[in-house]
Write a protein that holds these residues in place. Structure first.
Motif, mmCIF file in Angstrom:
data_model
loop_
_atom_site.group_PDB
_atom_site.id
_atom_site.type_symbol
_atom_site.label_atom_id
_atom_site.label_comp_id
_atom_site.label_asym_id
_atom_site.label_seq_id
_atom_site.Cartn_x
_atom_site.Cartn_y
_atom_site.Cartn_z
ATOM 1 N N UNK A 266 0.725 -1.296 0.036
ATOM 2 C CA UNK A 266 -0.039 0.121 -0.025
ATOM 3 C C UNK A 266 0.982 1.174 0.071
ATOM 4 N N UNK A 267 0.477 2.227 -0.719
ATOM 5 C CA UNK A 267 1.127 3.493 -0.853
ATOM 6 C C UNK A 267 0.076 4.731 -0.937
ATOM 7 N N UNK A 268 0.667 5.912 -0.539
ATOM 8 C CA UNK A 268 -0.189 6.887 -1.075
ATOM 9 C C UNK A 268 0.323 8.152 -1.785
ATOM 10 N N UNK A 269 -0.085 8.576 -2.797
ATOM 11 C CA UNK A 269 0.347 9.546 -3.583
ATOM 12 C C UNK A 269 -0.349 10.883 -3.614
ATOM 13 N N UNK A 270 0.198 11.912 -3.462
ATOM 14 C CA UNK A 270 -0.606 13.477 -3.511
ATOM 15 C C UNK A 270 -0.886 13.908 -4.945
ATOM 16 N N UNK A 271 -1.842 14.346 -5.228
ATOM 17 C CA UNK A 271 -2.295 14.903 -6.121
ATOM 18 C C UNK A 271 -3.055 16.321 -6.165
ATOM 19 N N UNK A 272 -2.710 17.251 -7.215
ATOM 20 C CA UNK A 272 -3.431 18.400 -6.959
ATOM 21 C C UNK A 272 -4.971 18.368 -7.625
ATOM 22 N N UNK A 273 -5.587 19.555 -7.054
ATOM 23 C CA UNK A 273 -7.060 19.644 -7.470
ATOM 24 C C UNK A 273 -7.200 19.560 -8.728
ATOM 25 N N UNK A 274 -6.531 20.253 -9.496
ATOM 26 C CA UNK A 274 -6.801 20.275 -10.970
ATOM 27 C C UNK A 274 -6.306 18.834 -11.649
ATOM 28 N N UNK A 275 -5.456 18.037 -10.913
ATOM 29 C CA UNK A 275 -5.200 16.769 -11.680
ATOM 30 C C UNK A 275 -6.287 15.796 -11.373
ATOM 31 N N UNK A 276 -6.963 15.816 -10.068
ATOM 32 C CA UNK A 276 -7.913 14.893 -9.920
ATOM 33 C C UNK A 276 -9.223 15.571 -10.592
ATOM 34 N N UNK A 277 -9.395 16.572 -10.609
ATOM 35 C CA UNK A 277 -10.667 17.368 -11.310
ATOM 36 C C UNK A 277 -10.808 17.052 -12.960
ATOM 37 N N UNK A 278 -9.594 17.268 -13.447
ATOM 38 C CA UNK A 278 -9.641 16.922 -15.028
ATOM 39 C C UNK A 278 -9.011 15.735 -15.512
ATOM 40 N N UNK A 279 -8.313 15.020 -14.457
ATOM 41 C CA UNK A 279 -7.850 13.740 -14.768
ATOM 42 C C UNK A 279 -6.126 13.883 -15.270
ATOM 43 N N UNK A 280 -5.527 12.766 -15.206
ATOM 44 C CA UNK A 280 -4.075 13.069 -15.411
ATOM 45 C C UNK A 280 -3.465 11.632 -15.604
ATOM 46 N N UNK A 281 -2.308 11.750 -16.133
ATOM 47 C CA UNK A 281 -1.467 10.369 -16.199
ATOM 48 C C UNK A 281 -0.377 10.576 -15.233
#
Length: 372
Positions: A266-281
């Motif tokens: 198990x691990x945790x990765x941080x993402x910005x709001x635009x990344x999760x809102x608009x999608x990203x790779x």
């Protein structure tokens, strides 16, 4: 004081078989034996149990007791001292004093004791396995006397006190008859042999303590608290017996980025709001390197993604676990007016990098990417 019914004393019914009577007697004899039970009435209860057993275990005595009870005109058959024989007491005696085990040949081959060694592993060493060498202190058969304990050119003599049995019999008269108590021979210390000329290397012990280097193959997938048995690497046996085994117990250090649960990672990765809102790779570190992970638009914080086959290999070689990646949305702090404006316009996907707000966490992530 009137006698209690024998069936009541043993706690069996009148149709009980001889085996059931014997089983009940053994249980109660163990409980009330004067050498075990120090209560004041233990001796009297033991005698009562013995008397009941003597009667109910003998078909003829039992038949007369069933007919006449304690009023049998031919009394004398029920007492513990009637015959001087404890009828089955030797079995109980063996339970208390080790009679059965005491008759074991002291010179028979015996396996050596097992040893335990604790090995500390790094997180990835436990995951992928390793081959290493350890050094343990252990007793080995003396090479000078080959385990006999005697000076080369001589041999041990049979103990004249116990005749080589390793035990002495001490007879003792008790209220229940004559009892033979077996104890370890204090002249030969239970070995059955006397060494007059001791080996100078081992001082007559037949064993010497040495430090032994052993090659250990740590299997991939070993987990914290598990152990590995290394056959034949324990203490030396006695009288030509086989050595014991070595048990290596593993302690695994935690990883600063990955967490393990069985075969899953198990691990945790941080993402910005635009990344999760608009999608990203994004790229995600795994135990074997970086992989790409697609983040769908609208992903919520706490969402978990599974990377199949990226976990820990089964220690027995049966497959491999998965890696679970949990998303954590990082909220930027202390935004400038320009950044706030960009956020309002949803045009700053790369603006406000999360590293700036959570250096400690991203330091761990960065090291995980590097394979540390």
């Amino acid at each position: 004081m009137s006698k209690r019914d024998y069936y009541e004393v043993l706690g069996v019914d009148r149709n009980a078989s001889v085996e059931e009577v014997k089983k009940a007697y053994r249980k109660l004899a163990r409980k009330y034996h004067p050498d075990v039970n120090k209560e004041e009435d233990a001796e009297a209860k033991f005698k009562e149990v013995k008397e009941a057993y003597d009667t109910l275990s003998d078909p003829q005595k039992k038949a007369r007791y069933d007919q006449f009870g304690h009023a049998d005109p031919n009394q004398g058959f029920g007492g513990a001292g009637a015959s001087g024989d404890f009828g089955g007491f030797s079995d109980i005696f063996d339970m208390f004093f080790g009679g059965g085990g005491g008759r074991r040949n002291p010179n028979a081959p015996r396996q050596g004791d097992d040893l335990q060694y604790t090995m500390t592993l790094e997180f990835k060493e436990a995951v992928f396995g390793k081959e290493t060498e350890i050094e343990i202190p252990r007793e080995e058969t003396c090479g000078t006397c080959h385990g006999s304990g005697a000076k080369p050119g001589t041999k041990p003599d049979t103990c004249s006190h116990c005749g080589g049995s390793g035990q002495l019999n001490v007879e003792q008269n008790t209220p229940f008859g004559r009892v033979v108590n077996r104890r370890v021979c204090n002249y030969c210390e239970g070995t059955g042999k006397i060494i007059k000329q001791k080996c100078a290397t081992c001082s007559g012990k037949g064993k010497v303590r040495k430090r032994k280097k052993i090659n250990i193959k740590v299997p991939a997938g070993i987990d914290n608290g598990q152990q590995l048995r290394v056959a034949g690497q324990g203490e030396a046996g006695a009288n030509g017996g086989p050595p014991g085994d070595l048990y290596v117990v593993f302690q695994v250090k935690p990883h600063e980025f990955f967490e393990r649960d069985g075969e899953d990672i198990y691990c945790e990765v941080p993402l910005t709001f635009p990344q999760v809102a608009l999608g990203d790779e994004i790229e995600v570190p795994t135990l074997t390197g970086k992989v790409k992970l697609k983040i769908p638009a609208g992903t919520q914080t706490g969402t978990s993604f599974r990377l199949r086959g990226k976990g820990v290999p089964n220690v027995h070689g049966r497959g491999q676990g998965d890696q679970h990646v949990q998303v954590r949305v990082v909220t930027p702090k202390n935004l400038t007016e320009n950044e706030k404006e960009l956020m309002r316009e949803f045009a700053g996907m790369s603006g406000g990098r999360p590293e700036e707000q959570n250096d400690g966490f991203f330091d761990k992530l960065r090291r995980a990417f590097k394979g540390d």
